[in-house]
Write a protein that holds these residues in place. Structure first.
Motif, PDB file in Angstrom:
ATOM      1  N   THR A  80      -4.482   4.679  -5.556  1.00 30.65           N
ATOM      2  CA  THR A  80      -5.750   4.472  -4.673  1.00 30.65           C
ATOM      3  C   THR A  80      -5.901   3.350  -3.818  1.00 30.65           C
ATOM      4  O   THR A  80      -5.200   2.365  -4.212  1.00 30.65           O
ATOM      5  CB  THR A  80      -6.927   5.066  -5.254  1.00 30.65           C
ATOM      6  N   PRO A  81      -6.413   3.572  -2.595  1.00 23.60           N
ATOM      7  CA  PRO A  81      -6.665   1.978  -1.950  1.00 23.60           C
ATOM      8  C   PRO A  81      -7.278   0.822  -2.912  1.00 23.60           C
ATOM      9  O   PRO A  81      -6.892  -0.203  -3.050  1.00 23.60           O
ATOM     10  CB  PRO A  81      -7.716   2.347  -0.923  1.00 23.60           C
ATOM     11  N   CYS A 118       0.883  -1.218   0.178  1.00 23.18           N
ATOM     12  CA  CYS A 118      -0.009   0.262   0.144  1.00 23.18           C
ATOM     13  C   CYS A 118       0.803   1.140   0.049  1.00 23.18           C
ATOM     14  O   CYS A 118       0.697   2.210  -0.682  1.00 23.18           O
ATOM     15  CB  CYS A 118      -0.849   0.104   1.204  1.00 23.18           C
ATOM     16  N   ALA A 119       2.102   1.296   1.016  1.00 22.40           N
ATOM     17  CA  ALA A 119       2.892   2.369   0.694  1.00 22.40           C
ATOM     18  C   ALA A 119       3.513   2.643  -0.547  1.00 22.40           C
ATOM     19  O   ALA A 119       3.485   3.879  -1.103  1.00 22.40           O
ATOM     20  CB  ALA A 119       3.930   2.122   1.645  1.00 22.40           C
ATOM     21  N   TRP A 170      -7.024   3.654   3.264  1.00 16.59           N
ATOM     22  CA  TRP A 170      -6.052   2.937   3.145  1.00 16.59           C
ATOM     23  C   TRP A 170      -5.918   1.648   4.478  1.00 16.59           C
ATOM     24  O   TRP A 170      -5.629   0.827   4.108  1.00 16.59           O
ATOM     25  CB  TRP A 170      -4.846   3.706   3.313  1.00 16.59           C
ATOM     26  N   PHE A 173       0.623   4.168  -2.767  1.00 14.39           N
ATOM     27  CA  PHE A 173       0.363   5.490  -2.359  1.00 14.39           C
ATOM     28  C   PHE A 173       1.488   6.214  -2.972  1.00 14.39           C
ATOM     29  O   PHE A 173       1.338   7.633  -3.508  1.00 14.39           O
ATOM     30  CB  PHE A 173       0.112   5.545  -0.978  1.00 14.39           C
ATOM     31  N   ARG A 174       2.717   5.872  -2.976  1.00 18.14           N
ATOM     32  CA  ARG A 174       3.989   6.789  -3.193  1.00 18.14           C
ATOM     33  C   ARG A 174       3.756   6.753  -4.830  1.00 18.14           C
ATOM     34  O   ARG A 174       4.378   7.760  -5.306  1.00 18.14           O
ATOM     35  CB  ARG A 174       5.192   6.005  -3.011  1.00 18.14           C
TER      36      ARG A 174
END
Length: 78
Positions: free
Chosen positions: A31-32, A22-23, A50, A26-27
């Motif tokens: 999106t989730p 997820c990181a 998240w 996101f980076r």
């Protein structure tokens, strides 16, 4: 959904993997829903954050059955 008992170590490891993925998503501006799509999880709630994505991915990873390889990766000494 009824949750069955899971091994705590396996769930902890799965949560760590889910957080890392997820990181990275996101980076990269994702999106989730994009993070969940990486694991082939159908995204139902459009407003999920998240935290929900990490929990859903971790549960999916921790509940997948483990498979054994057809042959061991190395041969035992005779």
């Amino acid at each position: 959904m009824m949750m069955q008992h899971m091994d705590a170590a396996r769930m902890d490891y799965a949560t760590g993997v889910a957080r890392q993925v997820c990181a990275r998503v996101f980076r990269d501006g994702g999106t989730p829903a994009d993070a969940m799509e990486v694991f082939g999880i159908a995204h139902v709630d459009v407003h999920a954050g998240w935290r929900d994505a990490v929990d859903t991915i971790a549960r999916a990873l921790a509940t997948k059955p483990q498979t054994m390889p057809a042959e061991p990766p190395f041969k035992a000494a005779a």
